[in-house]
Design a protein around this motif. Sequence first.
Motif, PDB file in Angstrom:
ATOM      1  N   TYR A  39      27.637  -3.001  -2.042  1.00 53.70           N
ATOM      2  CA  TYR A  39      26.261  -2.508  -2.083  1.00 53.70           C
ATOM      3  C   TYR A  39      25.873  -1.899  -0.746  1.00 53.70           C
ATOM      4  N   ASN A  40      24.995  -0.907  -0.832  1.00 49.64           N
ATOM      5  CA  ASN A  40      24.302  -0.418   0.354  1.00 49.64           C
ATOM      6  C   ASN A  40      23.019  -1.227   0.529  1.00 49.64           C
ATOM      7  N   THR A  41      22.294  -0.963   1.575  1.00 55.17           N
ATOM      8  CA  THR A  41      21.041  -1.674   1.837  1.00 55.17           C
ATOM      9  C   THR A  41      19.873  -0.711   1.771  1.00 55.17           C
ATOM     10  N   GLY A  42      18.691  -1.259   1.531  1.00 54.22           N
ATOM     11  CA  GLY A  42      17.511  -0.413   1.450  1.00 54.22           C
ATOM     12  C   GLY A  42      16.256  -1.227   1.247  1.00 54.22           C
ATOM     13  N   ILE A  43      15.139  -0.521   1.156  1.00 54.80           N
ATOM     14  CA  ILE A  43      13.834  -1.173   1.084  1.00 54.80           C
ATOM     15  C   ILE A  43      13.660  -1.980  -0.193  1.00 54.80           C
ATOM     16  N   LEU A  44      14.333  -1.576  -1.278  1.00 59.26           N
ATOM     17  CA  LEU A  44      14.191  -2.296  -2.543  1.00 59.26           C
ATOM     18  C   LEU A  44      14.767  -3.707  -2.476  1.00 59.26           C
ATOM     19  N   ASN A 176      35.863  -2.638  13.490  1.00 61.55           N
ATOM     20  CA  ASN A 176      35.492  -1.757  12.367  1.00 61.55           C
ATOM     21  C   ASN A 176      33.989  -1.675  12.121  1.00 61.55           C
ATOM     22  N   TYR A 177      33.192  -1.966  13.161  1.00 59.67           N
ATOM     23  CA  TYR A 177      31.745  -1.788  13.015  1.00 59.67           C
ATOM     24  C   TYR A 177      31.448  -0.295  12.854  1.00 59.67           C
ATOM     25  N   PRO A 178      30.458   0.079  12.007  1.00 60.49           N
ATOM     26  CA  PRO A 178      29.552  -0.757  11.212  1.00 60.49           C
ATOM     27  C   PRO A 178      30.189  -1.243   9.911  1.00 60.49           C
ATOM     28  N   HIS A 179      29.827  -2.431   9.507  1.00 57.89           N
ATOM     29  CA  HIS A 179      30.415  -3.049   8.320  1.00 57.89           C
ATOM     30  C   HIS A 179      29.561  -2.722   7.098  1.00 57.89           C
ATOM     31  N   ILE A 180      29.707  -1.521   6.623  1.00 64.65           N
ATOM     32  CA  ILE A 180      28.992  -1.067   5.431  1.00 64.65           C
ATOM     33  C   ILE A 180      29.979  -0.356   4.518  1.00 64.65           C
ATOM     34  N   PRO A 181      29.752  -0.438   3.209  1.00 64.82           N
ATOM     35  CA  PRO A 181      28.725  -1.219   2.497  1.00 64.82           C
ATOM     36  C   PRO A 181      29.030  -2.710   2.539  1.00 64.82           C
ATOM     37  N   LEU A 182      28.109  -3.505   1.968  1.00 64.30           N
ATOM     38  CA  LEU A 182      28.241  -4.958   1.983  1.00 64.30           C
ATOM     39  C   LEU A 182      28.821  -5.464   0.666  1.00 64.30           C
ATOM     40  N   ALA A 183      29.700  -6.464   0.771  1.00 65.37           N
ATOM     41  CA  ALA A 183      30.179  -7.147  -0.432  1.00 65.37           C
ATOM     42  C   ALA A 183      29.031  -7.925  -1.068  1.00 65.37           C
TER      43      ALA A 183
END
Length: 363
Positions: A39-44, A176-183
Motif C-alpha cells: 500500500y501507499n500512504t495518504g490522507i484517507l 534502501n530508504y525510502p521504504h515505500i510502498p508499505l506491506a
Amino acid sequence: MNTFQAPEYLPSFLVPFFTLSYPTSLPVDPDSFHDSQYYNTGILDGCLIISFIAVMALLRDITRIYLMEPFAKWKLTRDWQRSQQEKLKPNGAAVGVPNGSMNGSSAQNGHASHGNGDHVELKMSKRDARKIHRSMLRFAEQGWSFIYYSINFLYGVYVNHGLPTRVLHPTDLWLNYPHIPLAGPVKFYYLTQTAFYLHQALILNAEARRKDHVQMMAHHIITIILMVSSYAYNFTRIGCLIMVLMDCCDIFLPLAKMLRYIAYYTLCDLTFIVFLISWFVTRHVLFVIVIKSFCVDSIHLVSEMWAPERGNYISDLTHKAFSVLLVSLQILQIIWFGMICRVAYRVLTGQGASDDRSDEEEE
C-alpha cells in the motif's frame, strides 16, 4: 481487506473507514513480506484511524464493564467477607456467609452465626465500600491496557521479525530508504498504534487525574506527532522498532497494578521487578541505540537528501525536528524512571510497590 475488496453494498464514502486505502502492486524486489499486499500512504488513512478509535473505545468499555469489573468486585468482596470472618473467630464465632449485596457507595450486610445460635450482622462500612469500588474501577482500567499491550506487542514482534531490521544493528533501518510502498501488516500496525495513542489522549482526562498528568499528556502528544510524521515521511521502519520496544514493558506495569488492586501484593512486587528491568533495557538502552542511529546513521547511510518526488524526506530541518522529539521522549522517560526507582526502593525495603504516578486522591 483493501479498497478493491470492499463489499459492493458498502457506500463508496464509507470504504476508507473499513479498509486499508491506496493498494498498489508488489514492488519488483521486496525485502520483506513477499506474500503481502502493498500500500501507499495518504490522507484517507485517517478514516481507518477514526474507525479504530471507535472500535477501541467499544472494546475498552465491554472489557471493563463485563469482564474486569465483575471479577474485581467478586474478588475484593470475597476478601472483605473473609477478613470479617477472621475477626470474629477469636471471639468464638462460627461465621456464616454474608448474604448482602454491595455497590460502590452502599454498605453490604451479612450474618455471622455464633455458637449459641445468635446471628451477628456484618455491615460493610461506607469507607470499605468506596475503597472496594475504587479498586474495582482501577483494576478494570488497567485490565484494558494489559490486554491491548500484550496483543499489540506480539503483533509488533511479528511485524519487526518480517522486516530486515535488527535492534542491536539499527543501521539496517536506513538501507534502501525510502521504504515505500508499505506491506499490509506494517500499515495495519502503524494505523492501530496511532489510533491507540489518540484514544489514550482522549480518555486521559476521563480517568482520575494522576500526579504525572502533565508528563503523560506531553508523552502522548510527542508520540502522536512522531507516529504521524514518521508515517508521512516514510520513517516507518524506525517507527515500528520504537513501538515494539515501548510496548514491551508496558505489559508489566498495568499487570502489576492489577495485582495490587486485588491485593496480590507479593505477585505485584515480583511483576514490578520484571517491569523495572524491562523498562531499563528497552527504554534506556535499546531506545538510546535507536536514537543514536537516527541522529548519526541516517545522515551517513542515506545517499540522497530531500527528494520528495521519490519519497525521501530527510533534510537538515526534519533531522533536527525528529531528533529533538526523540530526545524529549527520552527525557520524559528518565523522569518516570526516577519515580520507578523510588517504588523499587519501597519494594526492597519491604514497603511494597505503589505507583508514584497514581491518582492524587488518597488511597
